[in-house]
Motif scaffolding. Structure first.
Motif, PDB file in Angstrom:
ATOM      1  N   TYR A   1       0.852  -1.194   0.000  1.00 30.85           N
ATOM      2  CA  TYR A   1       0.000   0.000   0.000  1.00 30.85           C
ATOM      3  C   TYR A   1       0.889   1.245   0.000  1.00 30.85           C
ATOM      4  O   TYR A   1       1.970   1.249   0.616  1.00 30.85           O
TER       5      TYR A   1
ATOM      6  N   TYR B   1       0.053   5.543   0.521  1.00 34.82           N
ATOM      7  CA  TYR B   1      -1.003   6.532   0.770  1.00 34.82           C
ATOM      8  C   TYR B   1      -0.389   7.750   1.444  1.00 34.82           C
ATOM      9  O   TYR B   1       0.721   7.690   2.011  1.00 34.82           O
TER      10      TYR B   1
ATOM     11  N   VAL C   1      -7.587  11.863   4.303  1.00 31.52           N
ATOM     12  CA  VAL C   1      -6.995  11.253   3.119  1.00 31.52           C
ATOM     13  C   VAL C   1      -6.600  12.323   2.109  1.00 31.52           C
ATOM     14  O   VAL C   1      -7.404  13.202   1.752  1.00 31.52           O
TER      15      VAL C   1
ATOM     16  N   ASP D   1      -4.819   7.868  -1.624  1.00 33.56           N
ATOM     17  CA  ASP D   1      -4.855   6.456  -1.187  1.00 33.56           C
ATOM     18  C   ASP D   1      -4.970   5.605  -2.452  1.00 33.56           C
ATOM     19  O   ASP D   1      -6.053   5.435  -3.018  1.00 33.56           O
TER      20      ASP D   1
END
Length: 718
Positions: free
Chosen positions: A304, A306, A317, A320
């Motif tokens: 991942y 982000y 956020v 992401d």
């Protein structure tokens, strides 16, 4: 060629030759079956032959070196060396226990090899590479099992490998047994002694005569070495695993740092708030997002990537890359609540400080996370670039490393252990066992073969140049000194026995000399007693008593049967006419007097004389005038209650009295004497003794003249 005639340097050459030839057999046959596309492996025939000839050491060296040579072109082959080594160890044990001489036991060996090669090899492959069937020999077979039986890939491959290995090892074992039987017996003996390997250990586990060894020295050493190797292996493996884990975590941490550094360069930190507020509509947002995708895809280990702005109410956020539409965090500006596992780090994150990498296990999985503060042009932290690396990848790498470590370590450990045990066996166990065997043989066969036992000790020629050699020299000297001392004792005992016998004979003759009528009576009766006893022994009578030692004691005891006459007056002993009842009662007392005299001697001299010998003398003196029917004297016992020695003496005593000339009578003829003896069977005499005497009496009578000349001088006994 005998092994004892082979020099040390030649033994090394013979050993190296066996190992090299066995390795060539493994390599050539495995290449041939591969070239002709035969669905077997044939890569351990040489290993099994080496085990059958020389035991564990050459077998493990052949197994490992074969894999090592193949590993030049394919390094992964080295990791399978442990399987070849274990097959070599198993083959040596099977050879020692006679498994290759029985069809049923050979099948057990085949199954064992198949478990090692098929099942263990398959499991090792699974841990190293996982399963996708690949292109190996068993691939088509495992694929067929997978399609037809519905097994998992793992069990399909495992089953295929095991079944093929049973076929392979059946052929391998059959070829190895056939080749071993074709080899000359002298060559087998040569290699068994070069490697100190006993191919028939189960038939004679320890050559120590009747003395049974519960725990052999070699087995104790093996147990100690194995325990030490296991402990060392466990320590090394755990240490290696921990260090590798640290290195792996460090490596993946560096990857995550590199990813976040690259991502941070691609993001305009001064526009973070704009990205949160406008999302994809913000100028440059989509271009930045595309660059972040490219950066993430450049790092294969990344799971991942982000960008979050950390505030009191949660994670806001910014980007992401892995959130799908509609999922939490898919829209810029959305807020993701803090996971409880991050609570310890919140104070630092809210302050915009740098934090150490975090390993967490939450709803997103087991992850290694690196946070990099993203600072604007004023140097203030406005967000964090975060990269997640799956710890599953770390775990897989660690498992592969651990399996490789165990495979290599225990493979090399078995080789080192085999070499150590060979040297321990050669330098300690074998010399000690040889000394122990010879010492036990010496101790338990000292009387029968002391000279041969010393020769056996001398022939050991132990030259270890250490304490064992000094022990051997001390043992040999002690045994030689013991033999010399025993020989001197035997000679002294023989002289004492001869002197004792001579004293007894002279003493008995002194008593006999008082009776002018008996003439060599004690010597002739001793000869008769011995002859009767030997005849009874030959016929198998009284076998529980009559042996050579007992007959020797009878012969030595016989001269003392009339020793009690020393207490009888000369007037009675030499009276020419018939004795009165009173005189006869005095004469009869010589039996009890003889018993008393000899009993007193036994009591006073039991430590220096043969008690059994005196026991027979006492019985003979006391009971030789007893009669079978109980009418004799002095105790009137009858039948087998009368000691055997006295029953034999009774016949010998009466026969000599009948055929001898006495002052009160002429000698009876042989026929007359035998008539009296036979008539007395079952009355006066034991019928069994009379029967035996009748068979030899004529020869004894004929030899009386010879005995008279042999034993010169006339003595007196009755």
């Amino acid at each position: 060629m005998l092994w004892t005639s082979v020099s040390k340097s030649k033994k090394i050459l013979w050993a190296a030759g066996l190992i090299c030839v066995a390795i060539l057999i493994n390599l050539i046959l495995s290449k041939l079956v591969l070239f002709f596309e035969i669905p077997i492996y044939a890569d351990c025939i040489g290993t099994i032959i080496a085990a059958m000839l020389g035991g564990t050491l050459p077998a493990v060296l052949v197994g490992f070196c074969s894999n090592a040579i193949n590993g030049i072109s394919n390094l992964t082959t080295l990791y399978y060396g442990i399987i070849s080594i274990l097959i070599g160890v198993a083959a040596a044990l099977f050879q020692q226990n006679g498994f290759f001489r029985s069809a049923l036991k050979a099948c057990i060996a085949v199954l064992t090899f198949a478990v090692l090669g098929g099942i263990l090899g398959s499991v090792l492959t699974y841990f190293l590479y996982g399963y996708d069937f690949g292109e190996g020999i068993s691939a088509p077979f495992s694929l067929a099992i997978y399609n037809h039986f519905g097994f998992s890939k793992f069990f399909s491959q495992l089953s295929a490998d095991f079944i093929l290995d049973i076929i392979d090892k059946s052929i391998v074992v059959a070829i190895a047994i056939f080749a071993h039987r074709l080899l000359p017996l002298k060559l087998k003996h040569l290699y068994s002694h070069i490697f100190l390997f006993d191919p028939n250990l189960s038939e004679h586990p320890h050559q120590f005569g009747n003395y049974k060894i519960k725990r052999s020295l070699l087995r104790k050493v093996i147990v100690i070495v194995i325990i030490a190797e296991i402990l060392l292996g466990a320590l090394a493996s755990v240490t290696g695993f921990v260090l590798y884990r640290q290195v792996s975590v460090g490596k993946f941490t560096d990857i995550a740092h590199g990813l976040t550094e690259a991502a941070a360069v691609a993001i305009d930190a001064d526009r973070i708030d704009e990205y949160i507020a406008q999302g994809e509509n913000a100028e440059g947002y989509l271009k930045t997002e595309a660059n972040l995708y490219k950066i993430r895809n450049g790092f294969q280990q990344a799971m991942y990537l982000y960008v979050y702005k950390i505030l009191e109410d949660g994670c806001h956020v910014v980007f992401d890359l892995d959130a799908e539409d509609g999922e939490e965090g898919s829209d810029p500006g959305s807020i993701i609540p803090f996971d409880p596992s991050f609570e310890p780090y919140l104070p630092q994150l809210l302050k915009g400080e740098t934090i150490d990498p975090i390993i967490s296990d939450d709803k997103y999985g087991w992850l290694l996370t690196v946070y990099k503060p993203l600072k604007n042009s004023e140097g203030k932290t406005v967000a964090y670039v975060a990269a997640d690396i799956s710890m599953g990848e770390v775990l897989i790498d660690q498992a592969k490393f651990f399996i490789k470590l165990l495979s290599m370590f225990f493979g090399l450990s078995i080789i080192i252990m085999s070499i150590v045990l060979e040297f321990v066996n050669r330098g300690i166990v074998n010399p000690v066992n040889r000394m122990a065997s010879s010492a036990i043989h010496f101790a338990y066969n000292l009387e029968q073969s002391s000279v041969s036992s010393i020769q056996e000790l001398d022939s050991l020629s132990i030259t270890t140049e250490d304490e064992i050699e000094y022990l051997y020299k001390a043992l040999t000297k002690t045994c030689k000194d013991s033999v010399d001392f025993i020989i001197r004792l035997e000679k002294a005992a023989e002289r004492i026995t001869l002197m004792q016998d001579e004293i007894i004979i002279n003493f008995a003759e002194m008593v006999e000399a008082r009776d002018n009528s008996t003439g060599n009576h004690i010597k002739k009766t001793a000869h008769y007693v011995e002859a009767i006893a030997k005849e009874l022994q030959r016929e198998g009578k009284f076998s529980d008593v009559l042996d050579d030692a007992y007959i020797s004691k009878l012969k030595r005891s016989a001269p003392l049967h009339d020793i009690g006459k020393i207490a009888v007056s000369d007037l009675i002993l030499n009276k020419p006419g018939k004795l009165t009842d009173e005189e006869f009662d005095i004469m009869k007392s010589h039996t009890t007097e003889g018993c008393n005299i000899l009993t007193k001697i036994e009591e006073n001299a039991s430590d220096s004389m043969d008690d059994d010998y005196l026991k027979e003398a006492i019985e003979m003196a006391h009971y030789h005038h007893e009669k079978w029917d109980g009418t004799g004297y002095p105790t009137k016992i009858k039948g087998e209650a009368i000691p055997l020695s006295a029953r034999i003496m009774a016949v010998a005593d009466v026969f000599d009295a009948l055929v001898a000339e006495r002052i009160y009578k002429k000698p009876f003829s042989y026929e007359k004497a035998m008539s009296i003896i036979t008539e007395g069977a079952g009355k006066h005499f034991d019928p069994v003794v009379v029967e035996a005497f009748c068979r030899i009496s004529e020869e004894l009578y004929k030899n009386r003249t010879v005995l008279n000349h042999k034993h010169s001088g006339e003595g007196n006994a009755a």
